[in-house]
Enzyme design. Structure first.
Site, mmCIF file in Angstrom:
data_model
loop_
_atom_site.group_PDB
_atom_site.id
_atom_site.type_symbol
_atom_site.label_atom_id
_atom_site.label_comp_id
_atom_site.label_asym_id
_atom_site.label_seq_id
_atom_site.Cartn_x
_atom_site.Cartn_y
_atom_site.Cartn_z
ATOM 1 N N GLY B 70 39.022 40.079 41.045
ATOM 2 C CA GLY B 70 39.616 40.537 42.301
ATOM 3 C C GLY B 70 39.804 42.039 42.361
ATOM 4 O O GLY B 70 39.569 42.662 43.395
ATOM 5 N N SER B 71 40.235 42.628 41.261
ATOM 6 C CA SER B 71 40.502 44.076 41.274
ATOM 7 C C SER B 71 39.232 44.862 41.570
ATOM 8 O O SER B 71 39.243 45.800 42.370
ATOM 9 C CB SER B 71 41.091 44.523 39.931
ATOM 10 O OG SER B 71 42.370 43.971 39.759
ATOM 11 N N ASN B 151 51.126 38.031 46.282
ATOM 12 C CA ASN B 151 51.090 37.421 44.946
ATOM 13 C C ASN B 151 52.469 37.133 44.373
ATOM 14 O O ASN B 151 52.616 36.282 43.513
ATOM 15 C CB ASN B 151 50.291 38.305 43.981
ATOM 16 C CG ASN B 151 50.725 39.748 44.017
ATOM 17 O OD1 ASN B 151 50.872 40.340 45.079
ATOM 18 N ND2 ASN B 151 50.948 40.322 42.864
ATOM 19 N N GLN B 179 45.155 35.447 46.053
ATOM 20 C CA GLN B 179 46.087 34.313 45.980
ATOM 21 C C GLN B 179 45.738 33.208 46.970
ATOM 22 O O GLN B 179 46.201 32.087 46.837
ATOM 23 C CB GLN B 179 47.523 34.791 46.264
ATOM 24 C CG GLN B 179 48.080 35.731 45.223
ATOM 25 C CD GLN B 179 48.305 35.058 43.881
ATOM 26 O OE1 GLN B 179 48.559 33.859 43.800
ATOM 27 N NE2 GLN B 179 48.189 35.822 42.811
ATOM 28 N N GLY B 200 38.211 34.173 40.315
ATOM 29 C CA GLY B 200 37.974 32.795 39.870
ATOM 30 C C GLY B 200 39.139 32.109 39.190
ATOM 31 O O GLY B 200 39.398 30.925 39.410
ATOM 32 N N THR B 237 23.567 42.503 34.215
ATOM 33 C CA THR B 237 23.133 41.107 34.205
ATOM 34 C C THR B 237 24.294 40.212 34.620
ATOM 35 O O THR B 237 25.419 40.373 34.153
ATOM 36 C CB THR B 237 22.636 40.722 32.792
ATOM 37 O OG1 THR B 237 21.535 41.578 32.488
ATOM 38 C CG2 THR B 237 22.194 39.277 32.727
ATOM 39 N N CYS B 324 62.052 45.178 33.617
ATOM 40 C CA CYS B 324 61.736 44.930 32.216
ATOM 41 C C CYS B 324 60.439 44.164 32.041
ATOM 42 O O CYS B 324 59.798 44.256 31.015
ATOM 43 C CB CYS B 324 62.875 44.188 31.549
ATOM 44 S SG CYS B 324 64.129 45.329 30.988
#
Lengths: 126, 395
Positions: B70-71, B151, B179, B200, B237, B324
């Site tokens: 996705g990124s 998300n 999402q 995926g 590839t 955190c």
């Protein structure tokens, strides 16, 4: 590798000295909720010795573990020794903390020092 | 008890995907670019997967470009539209304050390169308003990018309405559907989507593979230069086993969608009702316009990481938007964008349900969260101040 050492997890899951001392004669509170960490230490000091200590912490696992470890390290100790407690000593006693969590041990050191300052202030007033 | 309730982070691979991949790895080792038979057979497998993915979205197979996830798809779509806009003197991009970092950081980079970026308000309910998209469009706007579903808080955006606005105004429209692709029915044509990113592993496929839908005729530049794979838009590839696994998983998810969403919505609403019983807590994001498995709460007086670790001890895998867990001092930008103050945002919990979760899991989670929240509040100085009235409750 796990996020935290076994020592940290032990102190996080089974924190020592949790709670409040109603007649504490030294209280230190550091951190702020905005940043996600607040530590409050309650000390009962008699004859320059930390007779009892309890803590309350709002924070992550390492903040709770650092508070717990720090209380264990100062309980029953003379003030001269307590004043020298460093965050490094707390971190080492916990078998290390992740780099971005070192500030939690700094808070523990600061909370104790803040309590000692409170004690001195009360002594002067009395 | 082991309960995986972090399906927005990743999902377990489906049996169908594993089988398809295993078969592909055993039998189709050829390079799709090779001319001999085993190469051409691999090419056929690749194109069949592409056609399957396209069919799920009502796209044409030639509009699907496989990527590493996705990124990469977000980066490629945004950069392509932006650079094409710049050539025409258009340097304004519209997005929202609660996009994924793959989008926000790409926009930051474009800002440094001279683009102007408007981040729209997502309001308290975490839903963008199409009329505000329209109002933000200027003559020099080259791209609108709004995520399909968030998300963290799972809110589903009015993509069809935004798509219609963009098409009418002649502005390219990208949606990060990482999402949403899988759980939601998407029709790229009816919804006027020009670019769509998907990954995926969010729908029971493998990690490291995703795709970009780019409508025929829209600008598309390669991020990775090299060979002529993916029509010269993504060299290297092809990750054939990954692509095959992705398409098998997507096909399966789409086939089960309606029944699964009906089942998950019931579980989600029960979980929301159960957690709402915790005093001084609040659901984050719209209660109805949200993904079927997403639950996101803030609890006053506690910090999210300690909550997660204690839930993990009880066998529950969940997530939080606390500082955190993000590795920074600031809590989740999504929670801040919907107006949660820092103090409250630190005490957030995201539970995302999926295929394996049952009604029994939900009851167990409710009990465990109640117990852990009350335990942590028991020695929280913040909670003490809230309860004593020293500081006012915000939730």
């Amino acid at each position: 590798m796990a996020l935290y050492s076994e020592k940290v997890m032990d102190h996080f899951l089974h924190p020592r000295n949790v709670g409040v001392i109603e007649d504490a004669n030294a209280i230190g509170e550091v951190g702020n909720a905005k940043c996600g960490d607040i530590m409050k230490m309650y000390l009962k000091i008699e004859d320059d010795i930390v007779k009892d200590v309890k803590f309350e912490t709002f924070g992550c696992g390492s903040a709770i573990a650092s508070s717990s470890m720090a209380t264990e390290m100062i309980k029953g100790k003379p003030l001269s020794e307590v004043a020298n407690l460093t965050n490094k000593a707390v971190t080492e006693a916990l078998d290390g903390l992740p780099a971005h969590k070192i500030h939690c041990s700094v808070l523990a050191e600061e909370a104790i020092h803040s309590a000692l300052e409170d004690y001195r202030r009360r002594q002067e007033e009395a | 008890m082991k309960i995986y309730a972090d399906h927005a982070a990743t999902t377990a691979m489906s049996g169908a995907a594993i089988e398809a991949m295993t078969r592909c790895m055993r039998e189709e080792y050829g390079n799709p670019s090779s001319l001999y038979r085993i190469g051409q057979r691999a090419k056929e497998v690749l194109e069949a997967a592409r056609a399957e993915v396209a069919a799920v979205l009502n796209a044409r197979p030639e509009e699907i470009y496989f990527t590493s996830g996705g990124s990469e798809a977000d980066n490629q779509a945004i950069r392509s539209a932006a650079l094409a806009g710049k050539k025409k003197g258009k340097n304004h991009i519209i997005s929202t304050a609660f996009e994924h970092h793959a989008v926000l950081h790409t926009l930051e980079q474009l800002k440094a390169e001279g683009f102007e970026v408007t981040l729209l308000d997502v309001h308290e309910n975490g839903v963008v308003r199409p009329e505000e998209v329209e109002a933000a469009i200027r003559p020099e706007t080259c791209l609108v990018t709004v995520m399909y579903a968030n998300n963290e808080i799972g809110t589903v955006q009015p993509i069809r309405e935004i798509g219609a606005v963009c098409r009418a105004r002649g502005v390219l429209f990208h949606t990060d559907a990482v999402q949403a692709a899988g759980p939601l029915e998407i029709d790229v044509q009816a919804e006027n989507i020009d670019y769509l990113s998907a990954s995926g592993h969010k729908f029971h496929g493998p990690k490291g593979v995703g795709f970009l839908y780019a409508r025929r005729g829209v600008p598309l530049l390669p991020l990775i230069n090299g060979g002529a794979q993916e029509k010269g838009k993504r060299a290297g590839t092809e990750n054939l086993p990954g692509i095959v696994g992705l398409s098998a998983a997507l096909k399966e998810t789409a086939a089960e969608r309606d029944a699964e969403n009906a089942r998950l919505s019931v579980l989600r609403d029960r979980l929301i009702a159960g957690l709402s019983e915790i005093p001084h807590s609040a659901l984050n994001g719209d209660a109805e316009k949200r993904l079927p498995g997403n639950v996101n709460f803030c609890f006053e007086g506690i910090e999210g990481e300690s909550l997660l670790l204690l839930l993990d001890e009880k066998g529950i895998s969940a997530s939080s938007g606390s500082a955190c867990t993000s590795g920074s001092l600031d809590p989740s930008h999504v929670l801040l964008a919907i107006g949660r103050v820092h103090d409250v945002a630190h005490g957030s919990l995201r539970l995302t349900l999926g295929r394996e979760n049952t009604a029994e899991d939900v009851e167990y989670i409710i009990g465990a969260v109640k117990e852990v929240v009350s335990y942590l509040r028991g020695f929280s100085p913040v909670w003490r101040d809230l309860e004593s009235g020293k500081t006012p409750h915000l939730l």
